[in-house]
Design a protein around this motif. Structure first.
Motif, PDB file in Angstrom:
ATOM      1  N   GLU A 160      46.212  46.658  28.918  1.00  0.00           N
ATOM      2  CA  GLU A 160      45.839  48.022  28.556  1.00  0.00           C
ATOM      3  C   GLU A 160      44.350  48.111  28.268  1.00  0.00           C
ATOM      4  OE1 GLU A 160      46.853  51.386  25.124  1.00  0.00           O
ATOM      5  OE2 GLU A 160      48.182  49.668  25.408  1.00  0.00           O
ATOM      6  N   ARG A 161      43.808  47.077  27.632  1.00  0.00           N
ATOM      7  CA  ARG A 161      42.394  47.134  27.273  1.00  0.00           C
ATOM      8  C   ARG A 161      41.466  46.732  28.412  1.00  0.00           C
ATOM      9  NH1 ARG A 161      39.229  44.474  22.011  1.00  0.00           N
ATOM     10  NH2 ARG A 161      37.183  45.252  22.628  1.00  0.00           N
ATOM     11  N   PHE A 162      41.842  45.671  29.164  1.00  0.00           N
ATOM     12  CA  PHE A 162      40.911  45.092  30.137  1.00  0.00           C
ATOM     13  C   PHE A 162      41.344  45.246  31.594  1.00  0.00           C
ATOM     14  CE2 PHE A 162      40.300  42.491  26.256  1.00  0.00           C
ATOM     15  CZ  PHE A 162      38.965  42.786  26.013  1.00  0.00           C
ATOM     16  N   GLY A 163      42.598  45.569  31.840  1.00  0.00           N
ATOM     17  CA  GLY A 163      43.060  45.726  33.210  1.00  0.00           C
ATOM     18  C   GLY A 163      43.692  44.466  33.776  1.00  0.00           C
ATOM     19  N   ASP A 164      44.506  44.661  34.811  1.00  0.00           N
ATOM     20  CA  ASP A 164      45.267  43.558  35.399  1.00  0.00           C
ATOM     21  C   ASP A 164      44.363  42.478  35.986  1.00  0.00           C
ATOM     22  OD1 ASP A 164      47.556  44.890  34.711  1.00  0.00           O
ATOM     23  OD2 ASP A 164      47.940  45.687  36.717  1.00  0.00           O
TER      24      ASP A 164
END
Length: 372
Positions: A50-54
């Motif tokens: 959610e914070r940094f991406g997949d």
């Protein structure tokens, strides 16, 4: 040629966990099923995603390549370095500690300039070494590690290692290639030269043939913290003879560089034009800062780094101004070593060029200049 400690000259120690990337290279094929590394491969990492991406999260599950082959291949291609003469570790600080762990033994003597990058002395004393420091050379327009004094101390104390930062931190001074060659040639045969080149990329001749040389008895250290902007990722590299790097690998923390850091470094190295543009911008800002303070009457020392150093009349004045700037929310650097307490260091970032940012320092410089 300097020797290695006796405990490293035998077959061990050796890395007990080379890692899947190294194993794949050894057997010449991919290993698709990671069933024995005890990594948290099933952790969903919803908060991280959610914070940094997949894309970022995919690099956090597994141990990194213990040989950092991808980064080393890019360094070899970009800078003309033989692949087998490079070793990647967690920044220049970790490389300093690793070099000492490889070549120094408790009780041996190491030599450096008094006030140069203090992490060297910190690690040397932690290794149980006897640290001998020699004063800087000082003259109008000059503040420099005294290579002749370092050389004399190396012979007098039968030193195991001499440390030189080139370009120097905190003075910004750059020794010529020939001065470094001469220092190495005149050191005792059994003395190593640890050449800290953390600011190498800001030299005007950073791509010279000398920059690619592998010097016998020398461990050269560089970093991706400055010109590449990756200080928070902790990654740097050593340049030395393969035999020396093999010894360093015996005592290296083999997963000190994370898989995420390696991926970040590879990405930045794959877009080298951005690094080159950043270096040009830093040099221009450095020149503007130096001219600004020089025009006010300050003694600005020559610098081949990403900062300028201002030499003030006294350590008392430098200390007071440093404190006042800090209280006003302006963090600059003042060397902790008493020999260089009269020096203030300012990084050549865009924020340093904002008018009024250094009003406290500027007023003091003009006042002192008027009194001379």
């Amino acid at each position: 040629m300097p020797r290695f400690p006796d405990h490293l000259t035998g077959p061990g120690p050796s890395n007990p966990f080379p890692g899947i990337k190294v194993l794949e290279r050894r057997i010449g094929r991919e290993i698709p099923h990671r069933l024995g590394s005890n990594e948290g491969l099933d952790m969903p990492h919803r908060a991280l995603r959610e914070r940094f991406g997949d894309a970022m999260v995919e690099h956090v599950y597994c141990y990194g390549d213990s040989e950092a082959l991808g980064v080393r291949q890019r360094l070899a291609s970009l800078y003309g370095l033989p692949l087998e003469t490079t070793l990647v570790d967690a920044g220049a600080d970790s490389l300093i500690a690793l070099a000492l762990r490889t070549v120094a033994t408790p009780g041996c003597t190491v030599v450096s300039a008094s006030g140069t990058y203090p992490t060297f002395g910190y690690f040397a004393q932690g290794q149980g070494c006897h640290l001998v420091e020699r004063s800087y050379q000082e003259a109008p327009g000059l503040l420099s590690p005294d290579l002749e004094a370092l050389l004399a101390s190396a012979h007098e104390h039968r030193a195991r290692l001499v440390y030189v930062a080139n370009p120097d931190n905190p003075s910004g001074h750059l020794h010529s290639d020939e001065e470094i060659r001469r220092l190495r040639a005149e050191l005792p045969d059994d003395c190593w030269l640890l050449l800290d080149e953390a600011y190498h990329d800001f030299r005007d001749d950073a791509d010279s043939p000398f920059s690619r040389e592998v010097l016998p008895g020398v461990i050269r250290l560089r970093t991706l913290s400055k010109a590449h902007g990756l200080a928070g990722m902790r990654i740097g590299y050593a340049i030395a003879e393969p035999e020396t790097l093999a010894m360093m690998m015996k005592v290296r923390i083999h997963y000190a560089v994370s898989a995420l850091t390696l991926a970040v470094a590879e990405t930045v190295l794959d877009h080298h034009s951005e690094v080159e543009a950043h270096i040009r911008d830093v040099k221009q800002r450095r020149q503007r800062l130096a001219r600004h303070f020089h025009d006010l009457g300050a003694e600005v020392l020559p610098s081949a780094t990403n900062f300028i150093a201002i030499r003030l009349p006294s350590a008392e004045l430098a200390g007071r101004l440093n404190q006042e700037l800090l209280e006003a929310g302006r963090l600059i650097a003042r060397p902790a070593h008493p020999d260089l307490g009269h020096v203030l260091r300012i990084t050549a970032v865009e924020d340093a060029l904002v008018p009024g940012r250094f009003e406290i320092l500027e007023r003091a410089i003009m006042k002192n200049s008027a009194q001379r």
